[in-house]
Design an enzyme around this catalytic site. Structure first.
Site, PDB file in Angstrom:
ATOM      1  N   SER A 160      54.846 -68.743  -9.176  1.00  0.00           N
ATOM      2  CA  SER A 160      53.575 -68.057  -9.441  1.00  0.00           C
ATOM      3  C   SER A 160      52.550 -68.209  -8.327  1.00  0.00           C
ATOM      4  CB  SER A 160      52.970 -68.573 -10.746  1.00  0.00           C
ATOM      5  OG  SER A 160      52.605 -69.936 -10.591  1.00  0.00           O
ATOM      6  N   ILE A 187      50.458 -70.680  -8.006  1.00  0.00           N
ATOM      7  CA  ILE A 187      49.253 -71.355  -8.477  1.00  0.00           C
ATOM      8  C   ILE A 187      49.218 -72.781  -7.921  1.00  0.00           C
ATOM      9  CG2 ILE A 187      48.059 -72.272 -10.507  1.00  0.00           C
ATOM     10  CD1 ILE A 187      49.225 -69.859 -12.071  1.00  0.00           C
ATOM     11  N   HIS A 193      47.820 -76.037  -8.697  1.00  0.00           N
ATOM     12  CA  HIS A 193      47.345 -76.625  -9.948  1.00  0.00           C
ATOM     13  C   HIS A 193      46.219 -77.619  -9.702  1.00  0.00           C
ATOM     14  CE1 HIS A 193      47.507 -78.721 -13.805  1.00  0.00           C
ATOM     15  NE2 HIS A 193      48.117 -77.645 -14.261  1.00  0.00           N
TER      16      HIS A 193
END
Length: 160
Positions: free
Chosen positions: A45, A47, A49
């Site tokens: 994805s 992302i 985190h």
């Protein structure tokens, strides 16, 4: 004969090869695919985190925090797309709102900066396209997004 063989040319393998390239070593990276980032790294994805929900004292908690903190400098140095746009963890009822308070506390105990609890109005002011039933959110200001393919390619090129 090689000093070190790195198996896998995804983001982890290319990052390892990049670090090893700083030393006088004969390093070989091998992968089952034809190019870097042809597996999981290409499809993730992207992302970055915030690291707020890990268990204190774990390696994952430590590495989440360290990795997040190094992204701005790494992206600038290697010229791959990265944006620290933050993230919202949404709550739609009071039980979920209580869970967000625990996540915030946990993140702060781990050393995550920029965690903020938002009420409904603050959430909708920040992102108007969120479901109007939202009651609050945890704003994770340090989260971001990256192009995993371009990051892996940059790491691999730099290692070479």
């Amino acid at each position: 004969m090689k000093d070190i063989i790195v198996i896998g040319a995804g983001v982890v393998g290319c990052a390892i090869a990049r670090e090893l390239s700083k030393y006088k070593l004969d390093v070989l990276v091998i992968d089952k695919n034809e190019d870097v980032s042809e597996g999981i790294s290409k499809a993730n994805s992207g992302i970055i985190h915030g690291g707020y929900n890990e268990k204190k004292g774990t390696l994952k908690a430590k590495l989440n925090l360290q990795g997040n903190k190094m992204m701005d400098e790494l992206a600038n140095e290697l010229q791959f797309p990265f944006k620290r746009n933050g993230a919202l963890v949404l709550a739609f009822n009071e039980d979920e709102l209580e869970r967000l308070k625990l996540l915030k506390s946990n993140g702060e105990n781990l050393g995550v900066e920029g965690l903020e609890l938002l009420n409904k109005e603050e959430v909708l002011d920040l992102e108007s396209n969120i479901n109007q039933d939202v009651v609050g959110a945890l704003h994770v200001k340090t989260s971001g997004i990256v192009s995993p393919y371009e990051m892996t390619l940059a790491l691999g090129e730099n290692a070479v």
